[in-house]
Design a protein around this motif. Structure first.
Motif, PDB file in Angstrom:
ATOM      1  N   UNK A   1      41.560  -5.186  37.033  1.00 22.84           N
ATOM      2  CA  UNK A   1      41.213  -5.577  35.620  1.00 22.84           C
ATOM      3  C   UNK A   1      39.413  -5.919  35.807  1.00 22.84           C
ATOM      4  N   UNK A   2      39.037  -6.344  36.868  1.00 18.13           N
ATOM      5  CA  UNK A   2      37.723  -6.894  36.998  1.00 18.13           C
ATOM      6  C   UNK A   2      36.792  -5.695  36.934  1.00 18.13           C
ATOM      7  N   UNK A   3      37.188  -4.639  37.616  1.00 17.42           N
ATOM      8  CA  UNK A   3      36.353  -3.252  37.582  1.00 17.42           C
ATOM      9  C   UNK A   3      36.419  -2.781  36.084  1.00 17.42           C
ATOM     10  N   UNK A   4      37.580  -2.915  35.295  1.00 19.18           N
ATOM     11  CA  UNK A   4      37.535  -2.252  33.962  1.00 19.18           C
ATOM     12  C   UNK A   4      36.811  -3.298  33.088  1.00 19.18           C
ATOM     13  N   UNK A   5      36.834  -4.502  33.372  1.00 18.12           N
ATOM     14  CA  UNK A   5      35.957  -5.630  32.496  1.00 18.12           C
ATOM     15  C   UNK A   5      34.568  -5.048  32.782  1.00 18.12           C
ATOM     16  N   UNK A   6      34.231  -4.876  34.083  1.00 21.44           N
ATOM     17  CA  UNK A   6      32.645  -4.643  34.142  1.00 21.44           C
ATOM     18  C   UNK A   6      32.081  -3.401  33.519  1.00 21.44           C
ATOM     19  N   UNK A   7      32.948  -2.506  33.521  1.00 15.48           N
ATOM     20  CA  UNK A   7      32.420  -1.027  32.795  1.00 15.48           C
ATOM     21  C   UNK A   7      32.636  -1.583  31.373  1.00 15.48           C
ATOM     22  N   UNK A   8      33.568  -2.115  30.835  1.00 15.62           N
ATOM     23  CA  UNK A   8      33.682  -2.567  29.264  1.00 15.62           C
ATOM     24  C   UNK A   8      32.228  -3.294  29.073  1.00 15.62           C
TER      25      UNK A   8
END
Length: 773
Positions: free
Chosen positions: A447-454
């Motif tokens: 989720x932290x990767x997805x959050x960073x892209x978001x």
């Protein structure tokens, strides 16, 4: 209100953003890390990855140590490596004496029996007999710190005797170690030192038994410099003793003093390694020292990974989530956060560039793990904001044949990040490659990767895709054993903007509620209507937003209510499916927003025989305002008064507060960052009560209007007191607020005969309201 308590209970059971009383994320819960260091070839260092948690043992982390168990490897080497590590591990650590049969399924046991290696089996049986005594046992009578057990001394003497018999050298060393260990746990430290100094000290070549023996010798050493030296050697060369060895390390001792005891480059590297592991801050000088003496060191790659994970924490924890890094040498007050961390991040990006420069001086082919080394170089460029170089390098690496799936996974992730970050504002889109990778990382709960892209999409004004990705995080049920806190992403609000019940999020809807503008939410809605779920990415990313479309319409209308744009609010409330208003989420509307009195706030009232949905309320309010503003209407005072009631009820003090908010807290009035000041300081209601007074036809009704304006002013003064501590804290501030209320003073001046009645008789509201005509 009739259903307020029920609503709050439902909200508490459904919301992903409300936690147990007192919960606030910190440490590993907020540390940002999307580049996981869990590479199989570096598993022996997994206990010592960068973390705000204290180091834990292999058993606590459930790590299989077979592959790097040096004792097992030594046994296997003794027998020409013809047996598996697994069979040796089982025979040495798990099987009992009765299991040593020629019919055993264990290949190591069969080998020992077939070769009639009775000496090795005798040792193993003796070692298993001693294993239950390998801990300090407290003396129940408290005569000494630890109890001395006679059987332990007897076994120690037996181990020493066996070591002097005609026995091969490897077993002699093992017996001597057993004697040392038994002596230590029997508090016979002089014996420990005598055995070590007479048999193990000064050896040029050492195996795991030597380092095990060194560990117990280290435990008896008094000189802190020597303790650090021995602990470093054990840490470097005895993986199973690392957890305990690093606990002996004294951080106050200068590394330069310890390094003087190192007899060769290998020992020097060991000293720098443990010093780096114990240091949670910048360790590039240590990496350079290790490279100078041992370029192919496995520890060098591990330490480089630690530096990268530190930089993630130092740069991205405050940059993306606005939390303080989980481990920080800096402390700052909240009001200094932005300035302090903006400068810190700048300096940490410069440090990332220093680390990158170091890695480029070295041929990746010469290091222990070249693929990881090169992937880290890509990430360091990302941290340096050099997205174009990072994208070029990562694409070149992916074109090469990558044999390590763990490295390939990191490279694909970094490529996705670069593809988004390299794009300009207003034109940031997701490629087919990035969409596929985001879905893949979602299956791993990254989720932290997805959050960073978001966040990168949001920074580039692509609110719809940012919101879609944000709606996918923190959805899977992750147990604590699966490092749930590490995978869950928490983030805070920008400075000066707060939620009702705190200042952090873990759900997209709350974030959109407090951070997105109405236009941004409208752009999200428009994209949701375009995305039909006909492809895999659309079906995944927009699934929750499709489900929540009515909530997004309601959210847009609610945001317009905060701006007092009633027409725009009505437009979006009317888009909401009528069935939604019957949902328990909205049953707070089971009250009359146009009725209140001197004291009624959230409890039920006599006026609640009439209820409204959100669009019905706005329509009615617009109608009343139209009548109130009509010069030809003889009841303007009445409609202004009803409008005042409605606006008061839509603040945090009234029965329809959820026209503007989805949650309410007792600390609401402390919040200074609302984009709707009227929610805690009811100005609109006060204005309409004063308008009602202006057009009133009787003195009693005019006095009532001043009394209600005074109620609004009381709330305003309470907020000022709480936020600015404006009043003398040594006195009762309720009394100060009452005396500071200008409308109460005006009431006393203009209507002295009604003053006491309106301020002391709670039942006077009804007759004064009826006296309007």
């Amino acid at each position: 209100m009739k259903r307020l308590l029920l609503f709050i209970l439902i909200l508490l059971s459904n919301s992903r953003s409300i936690f147990a009383c007192g919960f606030y994320p910190y440490g590993e819960e907020v540390r940002f890390s999307m580049y996981s260091p869990d590479f199989p070839l570096l598993k022996e260092f997994q206990l010592f990855i960068y973390s705000s948690d204290s180091f834990r043992s292999y058993s606590e982390k459930n790590i299989d140590t077979t592959a790097f168990d040096e004792n097992v490897i030594l046994w296997r080497k003794t027998y020409k490596n013809i047996i598996s590590l697994e069979s040796v591990h089982e025979a040495v650590y798990k099987l009992e004496k009765k299991d040593f049969q020629s019919s055993s399924p264990n290949s190591f046991v069969r080998l020992l029996i077939q070769t009639k290696d009775t000496a090795a089996m005798s040792y193993l049986f003796f070692a298993k007999k001693c294993s239950g005594l390998n801990e300090k046992i407290s003396d129940p009578w408290e005569r000494n710190e630890y109890a001395v057990i006679p059987v332990r001394n007897k076994l120690m003497q037996e181990a020493l005797r066996r070591s002097t018999t005609n026995i091969r050298d490897d077993l002699k060393k093992r017996y001597l170690f057993l004697a040392m260990r038994l002596a230590y746990y029997n508090t016979q430290h002089d014996a420990v030192r005598k055995i070590y100094e007479g048999n193990f000290a000064g050896q040029k070549e050492r195996d795991i038994i030597d380092y095990w023996s060194m560990y117990f010798y280290c435990l008896t050493e008094k000189d802190p410099v020597k303790v650090n030296y021995y602990a470093a050697q054990v840490f470097a060369f005895a993986p199973d003793k690392r957890f305990m060895a690093q606990q002996q390390y004294n951080d106050s001792v200068q590394v330069s003093d310890v390094i003087k005891l190192a007899e060769n480059k290998q020992e020097q590297a060991a000293v720098w390694l443990l010093a780096a592991v114990r240091n949670p801050y910048k360790c590039l000088p240590y990496l350079k020292k290790i490279y100078a003496v041992d370029p192919s060191s496995k520890a060098l790659v591990f330490l480089l990974l630690r530096e990268v994970n530190k930089l993630e924490d130092w740069i991205y924890t405050p940059y993306y989530t606005e939390f303080t890094p989980s481990i920080s040498a800096y402390n700052s007050e909240e009001n200094e956060f932005d300035a302090v961390y903006k400068e810190r991040i700048r300096k940490d990006r410069l440090y990332a560039n220093e680390v990158y420069a170091f890695t480029k001086q070295i041929s990746a082919a010469k290091v222990y793990y070249p693929a990881v080394w090169e992937s880290i170089q890509v990430y360091l460029n990302i941290m340096n904001l050099d997205y174009r170089r990072a994208l070029t390098d990562v694409e070149a690496l992916l074109k090469q044949k990558q044999t390590d799936p763990f490295v390939t996974d990191r490279l694909n992730m970094l490529k996705t990040f670069c593809e988004v970050a390299v794009q300009p504002k207003g034109n940031a889109l997701l490629s087919a490659f990035s969409k596929a990778e985001l879905m893949k990382q979602y299956t791993q709960s990254n989720y932290k990767f997805i959050f960073a892209v978001s966040k990168e999409l949001e920074f580039r004004n692509n609110a719809p895709d940012a919101a879609a990705l944000l709606s996918t995080v923190n959805l899977s049920e992750i147990t604590e054993q699966e490092d749930g806190w590490r995978k869950t992403i928490f983030w805070r609000t920008r400075k000066g903007s707060y939620m009702v019940y705190g200042d952090f999020y873990n759900d997209y809807f709350d974030y959109l509620d407090f951070q997105y503008t109405p236009d941004q939410v409208k752009s999200v809605i428009a994209r949701v209507k375009q995305e039909k779920g006909t492809d895999a990415y659309s079906a995944w990313a927009y699934k929750r937003l499709h489900k929540d479309l009515d909530l997004l319409y309601d959210l847009t209308g609610t945001k317009y209510m905060r701006k007092n744009n009633l027409q725009a609010a009505l437009q979006y409330f009317e888009k909401v499916n009528d069935s939604i208003w019957e949902n328990e989420r909205y049953r707070y509307l089971d009250s009359n927003p146009f009725y209140t009195d001197f004291y009624t706030e959230h409890e039920g009232s006599v006026g609640d025989t009439i209820t409204y949905t959100k669009p019905q309320l706005v329509k009615t309010l617009l109608t009343y305002l139209k009548r109130a503003n009509d010069p030809a209407n003889k009841d303007r005072d009445y409609y202004y008064f009803l409008a005042g009631n409605c606006y008061l009820n839509m603040t945090c003090y009234g029965n329809s507060w959820m026209m503007k908010r989805y949650t309410l807290s007792s600390s609401t009035y402390n919040r200074t960052g609302y984009n709707d000041r009227d929610f805690i300081q009811p100005e609109y209601a006060k204005q309409y009560y004063l308008k009602a007074k202006q057009y009133s036809k009787t003195k009693k009704f005019a006095a009532l209007c001043l009394r209600m304006a005074g109620r609004c002013e009381k709330y305003n003064l309470q907020v000022l007191y709480e936020q600015k501590k404006r009043y003398d804290a040594s006195r009762s501030y309720e009394d100060q607020i009452f005396k500071a209320n200008k409308y109460y003073r005006q009431l006393k001046k203009e209507y002295p005969d009604d003053y006491d009645e309106l301020l002391s008789n709670c039942e006077s509201f009804t007759p004064y309201f009826a006296a309007r005509r």
